[in-house]
Scaffold this motif. Structure first.
Motif, short mmCIF file in Angstrom:
data_model
loop_
_atom_site.label_atom_id
_atom_site.label_comp_id
_atom_site.label_asym_id
_atom_site.label_seq_id
_atom_site.Cartn_x
_atom_site.Cartn_y
_atom_site.Cartn_z
N GLY A 47 0.45 -1.30 -0.23
CA GLY A 47 0.02 -0.13 -0.52
C GLY A 47 0.45 0.84 0.13
O GLY A 47 0.25 2.02 -1.00
N LEU A 48 2.22 1.42 0.78
CA LEU A 48 3.18 2.59 0.39
C LEU A 48 3.35 2.62 -0.19
O LEU A 48 3.65 4.02 -0.87
CB LEU A 48 3.82 2.58 2.21
N LEU A 49 3.93 1.21 -0.81
CA LEU A 49 4.75 1.97 -1.85
C LEU A 49 3.65 2.23 -3.39
O LEU A 49 4.65 2.93 -4.23
CB LEU A 49 5.50 0.58 -2.54
N GLY A 50 2.14 1.93 -3.73
CA GLY A 50 1.65 2.19 -4.19
C GLY A 50 1.92 3.53 -3.85
O GLY A 50 1.61 4.53 -4.72
N LEU A 51 1.43 4.20 -2.71
CA LEU A 51 1.26 5.62 -2.67
C LEU A 51 2.33 6.31 -3.00
O LEU A 51 2.64 7.59 -3.34
CB LEU A 51 0.98 5.85 -1.07
N VAL A 52 3.95 6.08 -2.89
CA VAL A 52 4.83 6.86 -3.52
C VAL A 52 4.69 6.28 -4.71
O VAL A 52 5.30 7.63 -5.79
CB VAL A 52 6.09 5.95 -2.78
N VAL A 53 4.85 5.58 -5.58
CA VAL A 53 4.16 5.67 -7.11
C VAL A 53 3.66 5.98 -7.16
O VAL A 53 4.07 7.73 -8.62
CB VAL A 53 4.02 3.71 -7.54
N ALA A 54 2.23 6.57 -6.61
CA ALA A 54 1.66 7.83 -7.39
C ALA A 54 1.64 9.02 -6.91
O ALA A 54 2.00 10.26 -8.32
CB ALA A 54 0.26 6.83 -6.35
N SER A 55 2.36 9.01 -6.31
CA SER A 55 3.77 10.73 -6.12
C SER A 55 4.82 11.36 -6.36
O SER A 55 4.70 11.89 -7.04
CB SER A 55 4.12 10.66 -4.77
N PHE A 56 5.43 10.13 -7.23
CA PHE A 56 6.54 10.54 -7.97
C PHE A 56 5.46 10.61 -9.47
O PHE A 56 5.93 11.37 -10.07
CB PHE A 56 7.49 8.61 -8.83
N PHE A 57 4.47 10.38 -9.66
CA PHE A 57 3.81 10.49 -11.16
C PHE A 57 3.02 11.32 -11.08
O PHE A 57 2.93 12.13 -11.66
CB PHE A 57 2.00 9.01 -11.43
N ALA A 58 2.17 12.04 -9.95
CA ALA A 58 1.35 12.87 -10.02
C ALA A 58 2.60 14.30 -9.95
O ALA A 58 2.65 15.25 -10.38
CB ALA A 58 0.87 13.07 -8.27
N ALA A 59 3.82 14.04 -9.83
CA ALA A 59 4.88 14.83 -9.21
C ALA A 59 5.59 15.44 -10.78
O ALA A 59 5.86 16.18 -11.07
CB ALA A 59 5.99 15.12 -8.03
N PHE A 60 5.31 14.51 -11.22
CA PHE A 60 5.96 13.96 -12.78
C PHE A 60 4.67 14.74 -13.79
O PHE A 60 5.07 15.87 -14.44
CB PHE A 60 5.79 12.84 -13.52
N MET A 61 3.49 15.07 -13.07
CA MET A 61 1.88 15.28 -14.21
C MET A 61 2.08 16.41 -14.18
O MET A 61 2.21 17.75 -14.89
CB MET A 61 1.09 14.56 -13.70
N SER A 62 2.78 17.08 -13.04
CA SER A 62 2.57 18.30 -12.22
C SER A 62 4.09 18.74 -13.26
O SER A 62 3.89 20.55 -13.87
CB SER A 62 2.90 18.92 -10.81
N THR A 63 5.61 19.13 -12.97
CA THR A 63 6.00 19.41 -13.96
C THR A 63 5.86 19.52 -15.53
O THR A 63 6.51 20.85 -15.83
CB THR A 63 7.59 18.96 -14.38
N VAL A 64 4.99 18.66 -15.79
CA VAL A 64 4.90 18.87 -17.34
C VAL A 64 4.01 19.20 -17.77
O VAL A 64 3.62 20.63 -18.46
CB VAL A 64 4.57 17.12 -18.14
N SER A 65 3.13 19.54 -16.65
CA SER A 65 1.62 20.79 -16.67
C SER A 65 2.60 21.84 -17.34
O SER A 65 2.06 22.68 -17.34
CB SER A 65 0.79 20.77 -15.76
N THR A 66 3.22 22.90 -16.08
CA THR A 66 3.76 23.60 -15.57
C THR A 66 4.65 23.88 -17.24
O THR A 66 4.79 25.12 -17.42
CB THR A 66 4.62 23.66 -14.46
#
Length: 73
Positions: A47-66
């Protein structure tokens, strides 16, 4: 201002600590760039691994959107 500096210093210490842990736990690691992902796979529960991977994807998507928003203006 001081709280932000403290937080950035703490993150730098955390990253350094994880690098030393990776060297200690995985001394025969061929590619040092894989140290952090292997540590996550080995020591985090599912569960925590999934949360960390999801946070990496969220940071990546935020950077691309910016960057796309910056390029559009």
């Amino acid at each position: 201002m001081v709280a932000t500096d403290f937080f950035q210093f703490f993150l730098a210490l955390l990253g350094t600590f994880l690098a030393y842990v990776a060297v200690g736990v995985l001394p025969d690691l061929a590619d040092p760039d894989l140290g952090y992902p292997i540590l996550m796979l080995r020591f985090l529960p599912a569960g925590l691994l999934g949360l960390v991977v999801a946070s990496f994807f969220a940071a990546f998507m935020s950077t691309v959107s910016t960057q796309i928003n910056r390029g559009a203006s």
